[in-house]
Design a protein around this motif. Structure first.
Motif, short mmCIF file in Angstrom:
data_model
loop_
_atom_site.label_atom_id
_atom_site.label_comp_id
_atom_site.label_asym_id
_atom_site.label_seq_id
_atom_site.Cartn_x
_atom_site.Cartn_y
_atom_site.Cartn_z
N VAL A 12 1.07 -1.19 0.04
CA VAL A 12 -0.16 0.07 -0.01
C VAL A 12 0.93 1.28 -0.02
O VAL A 12 1.89 1.23 0.52
CB VAL A 12 -0.98 -0.07 1.31
CG1 VAL A 12 -1.97 -1.17 1.04
CG2 VAL A 12 -0.19 -0.05 2.40
N ASP A 13 0.35 2.31 -0.74
CA ASP A 13 0.86 3.58 -0.56
C ASP A 13 0.08 4.32 0.03
O ASP A 13 -1.26 4.19 -0.30
CB ASP A 13 1.11 4.22 -1.90
CG ASP A 13 2.40 3.81 -2.53
OD1 ASP A 13 3.20 3.25 -2.06
OD2 ASP A 13 2.69 3.73 -4.05
N LEU A 22 -5.58 8.73 1.48
CA LEU A 22 -5.77 8.10 0.04
C LEU A 22 -4.87 6.87 0.27
O LEU A 22 -3.78 7.21 0.37
CB LEU A 22 -5.65 8.97 -0.87
CG LEU A 22 -5.72 8.03 -2.26
CD1 LEU A 22 -7.34 7.91 -2.62
CD2 LEU A 22 -5.17 8.97 -3.39
N ILE A 23 -5.43 5.75 -0.06
CA ILE A 23 -4.59 4.57 -0.20
C ILE A 23 -4.58 3.78 -1.38
O ILE A 23 -5.64 3.67 -1.90
CB ILE A 23 -4.92 3.44 1.05
CG1 ILE A 23 -4.74 4.22 2.60
CG2 ILE A 23 -4.08 2.04 0.93
CD1 ILE A 23 -5.27 3.04 3.43
N ARG A 24 -3.41 3.35 -2.06
CA ARG A 24 -3.38 2.53 -3.02
C ARG A 24 -2.97 1.47 -2.75
O ARG A 24 -1.94 0.94 -2.15
CB ARG A 24 -2.20 3.21 -3.90
CG ARG A 24 -2.08 2.60 -5.19
CD ARG A 24 -1.02 3.20 -6.20
NE ARG A 24 -0.70 2.55 -7.33
CZ ARG A 24 0.64 2.02 -7.64
NH1 ARG A 24 1.48 2.27 -6.91
NH2 ARG A 24 0.69 0.99 -8.79
N TYR A 26 -1.58 -2.53 -4.09
CA TYR A 26 -0.90 -2.86 -5.40
C TYR A 26 0.17 -3.67 -5.13
O TYR A 26 0.43 -4.05 -3.98
CB TYR A 26 -0.12 -1.53 -6.06
CG TYR A 26 1.04 -0.79 -5.30
CD1 TYR A 26 2.40 -1.20 -5.65
CD2 TYR A 26 0.75 -0.13 -4.22
CE1 TYR A 26 3.62 -0.65 -4.69
CE2 TYR A 26 1.96 0.12 -3.38
CZ TYR A 26 3.18 0.12 -3.84
OH TYR A 26 4.30 0.33 -3.15
N GLY A 46 -2.52 -1.02 -10.09
CA GLY A 46 -2.88 -1.52 -8.88
C GLY A 46 -4.19 -2.21 -8.76
O GLY A 46 -4.88 -2.51 -9.78
N GLY A 48 -6.62 -0.80 -6.83
CA GLY A 48 -7.62 -0.03 -6.33
C GLY A 48 -7.40 0.99 -5.25
O GLY A 48 -5.96 0.99 -4.87
N TYR A 49 -8.24 1.84 -4.97
CA TYR A 49 -7.95 2.96 -4.24
C TYR A 49 -8.87 3.29 -3.15
O TYR A 49 -10.26 3.07 -3.53
CB TYR A 49 -7.84 4.41 -4.71
CG TYR A 49 -6.63 4.25 -5.72
CD1 TYR A 49 -5.55 5.15 -5.36
CD2 TYR A 49 -6.61 3.89 -7.07
CE1 TYR A 49 -4.34 5.17 -6.23
CE2 TYR A 49 -5.66 3.98 -7.76
CZ TYR A 49 -4.38 4.60 -7.38
OH TYR A 49 -3.24 4.62 -8.32
N TYR A 51 -10.18 6.03 -0.01
CA TYR A 51 -9.93 7.20 0.72
C TYR A 51 -10.87 7.48 1.95
O TYR A 51 -11.88 6.99 1.99
CB TYR A 51 -10.31 8.59 -0.06
CG TYR A 51 -11.64 8.73 -0.85
CD1 TYR A 51 -12.41 9.69 0.31
CD2 TYR A 51 -11.96 8.30 -1.89
CE1 TYR A 51 -13.59 9.90 -0.34
CE2 TYR A 51 -13.43 8.79 -2.13
CZ TYR A 51 -13.96 9.21 -1.42
OH TYR A 51 -15.48 9.77 -1.76
N GLY A 63 -14.25 4.86 -2.50
CA GLY A 63 -13.22 4.35 -3.47
C GLY A 63 -13.68 3.09 -4.25
O GLY A 63 -14.81 2.86 -4.54
N LEU A 65 -12.05 -0.82 -5.76
CA LEU A 65 -11.25 -2.06 -5.42
C LEU A 65 -11.76 -3.05 -6.87
O LEU A 65 -12.66 -3.41 -7.01
CB LEU A 65 -11.39 -2.83 -4.28
CG LEU A 65 -11.11 -1.87 -2.98
CD1 LEU A 65 -11.63 -2.62 -1.46
CD2 LEU A 65 -9.76 -1.44 -2.96
#
Length: 114
Positions: A12-13, A22-24, A26, A46, A48-49, A51, A63, A65
């Motif tokens: 995750v980022d 906000l999380i990505r 991947y 990735g 999904g995201y 927030y 978000g 997924l």
């Protein structure tokens, strides 16, 4: 950082804007290194995201997924719990959510080749 639930794990980022997150989700093994960004480049969007946006004494989670990766409601709920637990401000407040589980059907790309 990693998101882990039962036998599933992904990278995750986390991006911050004031209290909002906000999380990505991947797979970092699909990410290209800087010296690989030449000629043909394949950009992995990735999985999904999600927030979390704070509004006064409440917050909202939204978000999307990838339904092939987040293949059960239980896994989606775990992702929602994950983002809630990242922020101390999210504890003990009302947080409605709407997360779309999406299926990839097409894409638009520019890869440097044309």
């Amino acid at each position: 950082m990693k998101f882990e639930y039962k036998n599933f794990s992904c990278d995750v980022d986390i991006f911050y804007k004031e209290d909002d997150l906000l999380i990505r989700f991947y797979d970092s093994s699909n990410e290209q290194e800087e010296d690989e960004i030449i000629n043909l480049v394949i950009v992995d969007p990735g999985f999904g995201y999600l927030y979390i946006k704070f509004k006064g004494d409440a917050a909202l989670i939204g978000g999307f997924l990838d339904e092939e990766v987040f293949s059960s409601d239980e896994l989606v709920d775990a992702a929602i719990d994950f983002i809630e637990n990242l922020s101390p401000k999210a504890r003990n407040i009302y947080i409605p959510h709407h997360v779309d589980c999406v299926k990839r059907t097409s894409f638009v790309e520019y890869n440097g080749e044309y």
